[in-house]
Design a protein around this motif. Structure first.
Motif, PDB file in Angstrom:
ATOM      1  N   LEU A  63       0.816  -1.216   0.000  1.00  0.00           N
ATOM      2  CA  LEU A  63       0.000   0.000   0.000  1.00  0.00           C
ATOM      3  C   LEU A  63       0.847   1.262   0.000  1.00  0.00           C
ATOM      4  CD1 LEU A  63      -2.632  -0.991   2.712  1.00  0.00           C
ATOM      5  CD2 LEU A  63      -2.915  -1.103   0.242  1.00  0.00           C
ATOM      6  N   GLY A  64       2.160   1.117  -0.038  1.00  0.00           N
ATOM      7  CA  GLY A  64       3.050   2.261   0.176  1.00  0.00           C
ATOM      8  C   GLY A  64       2.708   3.479  -0.647  1.00  0.00           C
ATOM      9  N   SER A  65       2.467   3.324  -1.960  1.00  0.00           N
ATOM     10  CA  SER A  65       2.206   4.479  -2.818  1.00  0.00           C
ATOM     11  C   SER A  65       0.854   5.124  -2.545  1.00  0.00           C
ATOM     12  CB  SER A  65       2.281   4.051  -4.290  1.00  0.00           C
ATOM     13  OG  SER A  65       1.291   3.082  -4.580  1.00  0.00           O
ATOM     14  N   LEU A  66      -0.048   4.405  -1.850  1.00  0.00           N
ATOM     15  CA  LEU A  66      -1.366   4.949  -1.557  1.00  0.00           C
ATOM     16  C   LEU A  66      -1.414   5.676  -0.210  1.00  0.00           C
ATOM     17  CD1 LEU A  66      -3.542   1.915  -2.679  1.00  0.00           C
ATOM     18  CD2 LEU A  66      -3.189   4.045  -3.931  1.00  0.00           C
ATOM     19  N   LEU A  67      -0.412   5.453   0.620  1.00  0.00           N
ATOM     20  CA  LEU A  67      -0.438   6.021   1.965  1.00  0.00           C
ATOM     21  C   LEU A  67       0.102   7.447   1.960  1.00  0.00           C
ATOM     22  CD1 LEU A  67       0.805   2.958   4.040  1.00  0.00           C
ATOM     23  CD2 LEU A  67      -1.540   3.593   3.440  1.00  0.00           C
ATOM     24  N   TYR A  68      -0.382   8.234   2.893  1.00  0.00           N
ATOM     25  CA  TYR A  68       0.093   9.610   3.048  1.00  0.00           C
ATOM     26  C   TYR A  68       0.310   9.889   4.533  1.00  0.00           C
ATOM     27  CZ  TYR A  68       0.252  14.686   3.180  1.00  0.00           C
ATOM     28  OH  TYR A  68       0.637  15.984   3.410  1.00  0.00           O
ATOM     29  N   ASP A  69       1.520  10.279   4.873  1.00  0.00           N
ATOM     30  CA  ASP A  69       1.867  10.658   6.241  1.00  0.00           C
ATOM     31  C   ASP A  69       1.594   9.522   7.229  1.00  0.00           C
ATOM     32  OD1 ASP A  69       2.977  12.511   7.988  1.00  0.00           O
ATOM     33  OD2 ASP A  69       1.042  13.309   8.612  1.00  0.00           O
ATOM     34  N   VAL A  70       1.629   8.297   6.741  1.00  0.00           N
ATOM     35  CA  VAL A  70       1.420   7.114   7.579  1.00  0.00           C
ATOM     36  C   VAL A  70       2.417   6.055   7.124  1.00  0.00           C
ATOM     37  CG1 VAL A  70      -0.186   5.292   8.288  1.00  0.00           C
ATOM     38  CG2 VAL A  70      -1.031   7.599   7.893  1.00  0.00           C
ATOM     39  N   GLN A  71       3.093   5.437   8.058  1.00  0.00           N
ATOM     40  CA  GLN A  71       4.033   4.378   7.738  1.00  0.00           C
ATOM     41  C   GLN A  71       3.283   3.066   7.495  1.00  0.00           C
ATOM     42  OE1 GLN A  71       7.318   4.799   7.213  1.00  0.00           O
ATOM     43  NE2 GLN A  71       6.920   6.983   7.563  1.00  0.00           N
ATOM     44  N   PRO A  72       3.797   2.213   6.578  1.00  0.00           N
ATOM     45  CA  PRO A  72       3.137   0.917   6.366  1.00  0.00           C
ATOM     46  C   PRO A  72       3.011   0.094   7.645  1.00  0.00           C
ATOM     47  CG  PRO A  72       4.730   1.343   4.620  1.00  0.00           C
ATOM     48  CD  PRO A  72       4.919   2.426   5.639  1.00  0.00           C
ATOM     49  N   VAL A  73       3.963   0.263   8.565  1.00  0.00           N
ATOM     50  CA  VAL A  73       3.856  -0.398   9.872  1.00  0.00           C
ATOM     51  C   VAL A  73       3.575   0.694  10.894  1.00  0.00           C
ATOM     52  CG1 VAL A  73       4.962  -1.900  11.540  1.00  0.00           C
ATOM     53  CG2 VAL A  73       5.487  -2.156   9.105  1.00  0.00           C
ATOM     54  N   ASP A  74       2.303   1.048  11.002  1.00  0.00           N
ATOM     55  CA  ASP A  74       1.879   2.131  11.889  1.00  0.00           C
ATOM     56  C   ASP A  74       1.455   1.537  13.226  1.00  0.00           C
ATOM     57  OD1 ASP A  74       0.890   4.913  12.462  1.00  0.00           O
ATOM     58  OD2 ASP A  74      -1.011   3.823  12.547  1.00  0.00           O
ATOM     59  N   ALA A  75       2.086   1.999  14.298  1.00  0.00           N
ATOM     60  CA  ALA A  75       1.855   1.404  15.617  1.00  0.00           C
ATOM     61  C   ALA A  75       0.396   1.509  16.040  1.00  0.00           C
ATOM     62  CB  ALA A  75       2.763   2.082  16.642  1.00  0.00           C
ATOM     63  N   ALA A  76      -0.218   2.672  15.804  1.00  0.00           N
ATOM     64  CA  ALA A  76      -1.612   2.846  16.234  1.00  0.00           C
ATOM     65  C   ALA A  76      -2.544   1.882  15.514  1.00  0.00           C
ATOM     66  CB  ALA A  76      -2.040   4.292  15.996  1.00  0.00           C
ATOM     67  N   THR A  77      -2.358   1.743  14.191  1.00  0.00           N
ATOM     68  CA  THR A  77      -3.223   0.840  13.421  1.00  0.00           C
ATOM     69  C   THR A  77      -2.976  -0.609  13.794  1.00  0.00           C
ATOM     70  OG1 THR A  77      -3.153   2.425  11.588  1.00  0.00           O
ATOM     71  CG2 THR A  77      -3.929   0.212  11.095  1.00  0.00           C
ATOM     72  N   PHE A  78      -1.697  -0.977  13.970  1.00  0.00           N
ATOM     73  CA  PHE A  78      -1.358  -2.350  14.308  1.00  0.00           C
ATOM     74  C   PHE A  78      -1.748  -2.696  15.740  1.00  0.00           C
ATOM     75  CE2 PHE A  78       0.712  -2.536  10.355  1.00  0.00           C
ATOM     76  CZ  PHE A  78       1.066  -3.854  10.096  1.00  0.00           C
ATOM     77  N   THR A  79      -2.140  -1.703  16.519  1.00  0.00           N
ATOM     78  CA  THR A  79      -2.640  -1.970  17.873  1.00  0.00           C
ATOM     79  C   THR A  79      -4.162  -1.971  17.904  1.00  0.00           C
ATOM     80  OG1 THR A  79      -0.682  -0.942  18.849  1.00  0.00           O
ATOM     81  CG2 THR A  79      -2.610  -1.184  20.265  1.00  0.00           C
ATOM     82  N   THR A  80      -4.764  -0.981  17.247  1.00  0.00           N
ATOM     83  CA  THR A  80      -6.216  -0.810  17.296  1.00  0.00           C
ATOM     84  C   THR A  80      -6.957  -1.932  16.579  1.00  0.00           C
ATOM     85  OG1 THR A  80      -5.886   1.590  17.344  1.00  0.00           O
ATOM     86  CG2 THR A  80      -8.091   0.780  16.808  1.00  0.00           C
ATOM     87  N   MET A  81      -6.518  -2.267  15.368  1.00  0.00           N
ATOM     88  CA  MET A  81      -7.250  -3.253  14.581  1.00  0.00           C
ATOM     89  C   MET A  81      -7.213  -4.654  15.196  1.00  0.00           C
ATOM     90  SD  MET A  81      -8.856  -1.663  12.410  1.00  0.00           S
ATOM     91  CE  MET A  81      -8.919  -0.011  11.731  1.00  0.00           C
ATOM     92  N   PRO A  82      -6.077  -5.124  15.723  1.00  0.00           N
ATOM     93  CA  PRO A  82      -6.120  -6.426  16.422  1.00  0.00           C
ATOM     94  C   PRO A  82      -7.050  -6.422  17.630  1.00  0.00           C
ATOM     95  CG  PRO A  82      -3.864  -5.881  15.839  1.00  0.00           C
ATOM     96  CD  PRO A  82      -4.688  -4.668  15.535  1.00  0.00           C
ATOM     97  N   LEU A  83      -7.076  -5.306  18.359  1.00  0.00           N
ATOM     98  CA  LEU A  83      -8.000  -5.233  19.502  1.00  0.00           C
ATOM     99  C   LEU A  83      -9.453  -5.320  19.029  1.00  0.00           C
ATOM    100  CD1 LEU A  83      -6.305  -2.491  21.739  1.00  0.00           C
ATOM    101  CD2 LEU A  83      -6.405  -4.975  22.139  1.00  0.00           C
ATOM    102  N   ALA A  84      -9.744  -4.638  17.923  1.00  0.00           N
ATOM    103  CA  ALA A  84     -11.096  -4.712  17.368  1.00  0.00           C
ATOM    104  C   ALA A  84     -11.425  -6.136  16.927  1.00  0.00           C
ATOM    105  CB  ALA A  84     -11.230  -3.748  16.182  1.00  0.00           C
ATOM    106  N   MET A  85     -10.428  -6.808  16.335  1.00  0.00           N
ATOM    107  CA  MET A  85     -10.638  -8.190  15.908  1.00  0.00           C
ATOM    108  C   MET A  85     -10.908  -9.090  17.106  1.00  0.00           C
ATOM    109  SD  MET A  85     -10.531  -9.851  12.934  1.00  0.00           S
ATOM    110  CE  MET A  85     -11.776 -11.101  13.232  1.00  0.00           C
ATOM    111  N   VAL A  86     -10.146  -8.903  18.178  1.00  0.00           N
ATOM    112  CA  VAL A  86     -10.353  -9.697  19.393  1.00  0.00           C
ATOM    113  C   VAL A  86     -11.736  -9.421  19.981  1.00  0.00           C
ATOM    114  CG1 VAL A  86      -9.590  -9.999  21.779  1.00  0.00           C
ATOM    115  CG2 VAL A  86      -7.902  -9.900  19.936  1.00  0.00           C
TER     116      VAL A  86
END
Length: 808
Positions: A759-782
């Motif tokens: 997704l790199g070329s589609l992202l803006y001001d967000v890293q592909p490994v974004d800590a907030a997203t990689f924390t929030t989405m697993p919690l939502a999945m759980v």
């Protein structure tokens, strides 16, 4: 074959007796296969089908680079390079250049702005294209002839063969139609309607270094891009020997020059390829999740029939016969799902194409063709094997000892199979959720960007007056200023202005300038963008004036040499100084420009781009010829009725220039939306598939736990009879689901680390490994997993111990 037909008929009767199971399995697979088939049809047409030209694998795009210079990392070629390549290359069969622009086309009383191109005549031979009617241009035609597209021929001339020889007014002159191209010829853009004949000869090169000519070439058989790049680099570096190097900085640029060669397909499709592959991958993930769900359903169905299968085996049924019996049901379900998928894809595809961003090549050709039908059939076959394979293998080896057990369901050693499928579903759903989360954060970040201008309550349009009295820059300036006064007087208009290049709609041109402190060294000249503005442009757009003043009418009527610069242009030319009153000189000009004002930077190309240093010229500048005529600028109007004012403006345009159609009619809010359409489109599509994957994953977990609860009815009854509380039973079941979800989340996080980099070329001001997203989405999945686990747990805790024991 007879045995298969018999098994299929029996499977059909069996499925009819369980309509609920059949409907759920067919529905889930049909929806997932339909999404995959729809995306495949888009990818196939846009990316996989060959370009509609002769031997397209031999077509290349040719650009330039000059590492170490002030030019961009990659830029177009110069006309002298084209001549060098065309005359001296031993590896090219042909080469051409073309441009793309809108201009007025007039046939009789009909006049419209249409997309045109002014290519060299070699464009058609380079692409290996031939007309369906008439002939192609030759050098003797000069620029007096045109070739028209199939769409223009149909729309404007009703496919009349007598169009050959007709005179049309195109791009400011009367020209003769000599040919009609087929519907597949759409270069350089899919909406090009007309090609004006032209050539580039050595005598036409008046000034070298005009790097504004994109080239395409046809290589000879066996030639590699690397070999061609080496040859063209050498040819370009010899250009100064033939054409001179008087342009400032030209000799250094040519000395650093390196030709860039890549396949034409990569150039045409490179920017859209990654988003389309990502969306196809997302649809495939949903299909895998659906397959896992249906495979689980078939496993439950197989376990529920273990006594029947054991009896068949005990009576002498061969393993192959038992496998066929199970696969037959999966084949019928997959075939029905394939039919549902085709209906869903055919119905949803027009909606998808309507929502897709503009500019995707060949998007209008996407449809349910034979290739798509064959893909659907093959995919349905694979789905049948995936969903029915494991249950068929389980059915082939029934446990005969369970004939005397009287119990039901699978033994615990088989739980890992179903749990493993749910873990896989959870992992795949999490991958899509994390991808959607990253795109959502990018969209939010883009919305927070300050473009340097207002985006609400602004209406913009263009028209190109074509009148005898408009012959130079001063005459055009008087016309535009007079029209601005009438435009500002319309009801509801607060202010009005104009600019040659409206932000988010058109890019600006560039030039080289030097300040008084820079000296005469050509290498000290800065590369800077420029445009023209007038009226209350800065006020209308909400562009802040940071110092000095904006233009007045006096600046436009004479060659005073007053200019306005952007903040970054001031910092580039006069770092740390007050630019008001400073002067600079343009390349190849003797006059000096004086800065009278400084304005805020604006985002010209899009919200992802960085602000460009820009110089704003008045409508008449200080060039020796009295300025370049600004013939069709973009007018901007601040009004509370930006969405409804177009008819009033169009009526005013008809009064002052009845010969000129109004075009590029937008609101700034619409341009902002259009600039983000690729991101929002990908986000919407990926978001829908993510939600679908999440629902399917939750359903899968719910199904597994429901089956386990049903299987452990006796155990739960015993526990409760011995004093276990309802809350303890609920906790037992929920923890079992939590373990499955937890493992799936762990696997999904590892998979997402690889997926999100796409997704790199589609992202803006967000890293592909974004800590907030990689924390929030697993919690939502759980959380979703725990909710799916709670419903079976609640049912287990409500069991009556005596009833469950008596039943068992």
């Amino acid at each position: 074959m007879n045995q298969w037909l018999t098994d299929l008929r029996q499977a059909m009767r069996t499925l009819k007796r369980t309509p609920g199971f059949t409907a759920i399995a067919v529905g889930m697979l049909g929806l997932a296969i339909g999404a995959t088939v729809g995306m495949f049809s888009v990818v196939k047409t846009v990316l996989l089908d060959r370009l509609p030209y002769a031997q397209p694998d031999r077509l290349v795009y040719i650009a330039s680079s000059a590492p170490g210079s002030q030019l961009p990392a990659e830029f177009d070629a110069a006309p002298e390079f084209f001549i060098q390549y065309h005359e001296q290359s031993k590896l090219l069969e042909d080469v051409s250049t073309s441009n793309s622009f809108t201009s007025t086309l007039r046939v009789g009383d009909r006049a419209e702005r249409v997309r045109m191109s002014w290519p060299t005549n070699s464009l058609f031979s380079t692409l290996g294209a031939t007309p369906v009617l008439g002939r192609l241009p030759v050098d003797a035609d000069e620029s007096r002839t045109v070739v028209i597209s199939d769409a223009l021929w149909a729309d404007w001339f009703g496919r009349d063969p007598g169009v050959i020889g007709r005179a049309v007014w195109a791009s400011g002159a009367e020209r003769t139609v000599i040919g009609v191209m087929g519907p597949e010829f759409r270069y350089p853009s899919s909406d090009t309607r007309l090609w004006v004949s032209s050539t580039i000869k050595p005598a036409d090169i008046k000034e070298v270094g005009d790097f504004d000519y994109p080239l395409i070439g046809r290589v000879k058989p066996g030639v590699t891009p690397e070999a061609l790049a080496d040859e063209l680099t050498a040819l370009a570096r010899r250009a100064p020997e033939r054409f001179g190097d008087a342009a400032p900085g030209y000799a250094r640029t040519v000395a650093l020059h390196r030709a860039v060669v890549r396949p034409l397909a990569d150039e045409l499709l490179g920017s859209i390829a990654r988003p389309l592959w990502v969306l196809l991958g997302a649809a495939a993930i949903v299909l895998l999740i659906a397959c896992a769900n249906v495979a689980n359903l078939f496993l439950v169905r197989t376990e529920g029939r273990h006594r029947e299968l054991a009896v068949r085996s005990a009576l002498g049924a061969a393993r192959g016969q038992l496998v066929r019996l199970q696969l037959a049901e999966a084949i019928i379900v997959a075939a029905l799902a394939g039919g549902v998928a085709l209906v869903l894809a055919a119905g949803a595809l027009p909606l998808f194409l309507h929502a897709a961003p503009p500019g995707i090549p060949r998007l209008d050709l996407v449809g349910m063709d034979l290739g798509t039908l064959l893909f659907t059939a093959a995919l349905a076959g694979v789905v049948a094997l995936v969903c029915g394979g494991l249950p068929a293998l389980r059915a082939a080896r029934p446990d005969l000892t369970r004939l005397r057990e009287g119990g039901r369901g699978m033994t615990r050693r088989h739980h890992w199979v179903r749990n493993g499928l749910v873990m896989g579903q959870t992992a795949l759903a999490l991958v899509l959720l994390i991808g959607s989360g990253l795109l959502l954060r990018s969209a939010y970040a883009l919305q927070q960007v300050d473009p340097g201008y207002d985006t609400q309550d602004i209406f913009t349009f263009q028209f190109a007056p074509d009148r005898a009295e408009l012959k130079d820059a001063p005459s055009y300036a008087r016309f535009h200023l007079a029209f601005l006064e009438r435009l500002a007087a319309l009801p509801g208009v607060q202010s009005a202005g104009l600019v040659e290049n409206v932000p988010l709609d058109e890019g600006t041109a560039t030039m080289r300038v030097r300040t008084e402190a820079a000296g005469a060294n050509p290498d000290d000249r800065a590369l800077i963008s420029y445009t023209y503005s007038a009226g209350d442009y800065f006020k209308t757009m909400g562009i802040a004036v940071l110092g000095g003043r904006a233009f007045t009418d006096a600046d436009h009527g004479s060659t005073l040499g007053n200019v306005v610069v952007s903040r970054s242009a001031a910092q580039l030319l006069w770092p740390g100084e007050d630019p008001v009153g400073k002067r600079f000189q343009r390349q190849n000009q003797t006059g000096w420009e004086t800065v009278v004002g400084v304005v805020e930077d604006v985002l010209q190309q899009g919200f992802r781009a960085k602000p460009e240093p820009v110089v704003y010229f008045p409508l008449v500048d200080t060039t020796e010829k009295g300025g370049r005529p600004v013939s069709s600028p973009g007018y901007v109007v601040r009004t509370s009725r930006a969405d409804t004012i177009a008819p009033d403006v169009r009526a005013l345009v008809r009064e002052v220039a009845p010969e000129a159609p109004m075009y590029r009619v937008y609101t700034m809010a619409g341009l902002v939306e259009g600039s983000m359409v690729q991101l929002t489109f990908t986000l919407l599509t990926l978001g829908i598939t993510s939600i679908l994957a999440l629902v399917l994953g939750a359903v899968g977990l719910y199904g597994v736990l429901s089956y386990i609860v049903a299987e452990r009815t006796r155990e739960i009854g015993v526990r409760m009879a011995l004093g276990a509380r309802a809350s303890q039973v609920r906790t037992l079941v929920v923890l079992q689901g939590a373990r499955v979800v937890g493992v799936g989340v762990g696997i999904g996080l590892l998979a997402a680390l690889a997926f999100t980099r796409a997704l790199g070329s589609l992202l803006y001001d967000v890293q592909p490994v974004d800590a907030a997203t990689f924390t929030t989405m697993p919690l939502a999945m759980v959380l979703v997993g725990l909710m799916a686990s709670y419903l079976p747990a609640r049912r287990a805790s409500s069991l009556d111990p005596m009833t469950s024991l008596r039943k068992d």
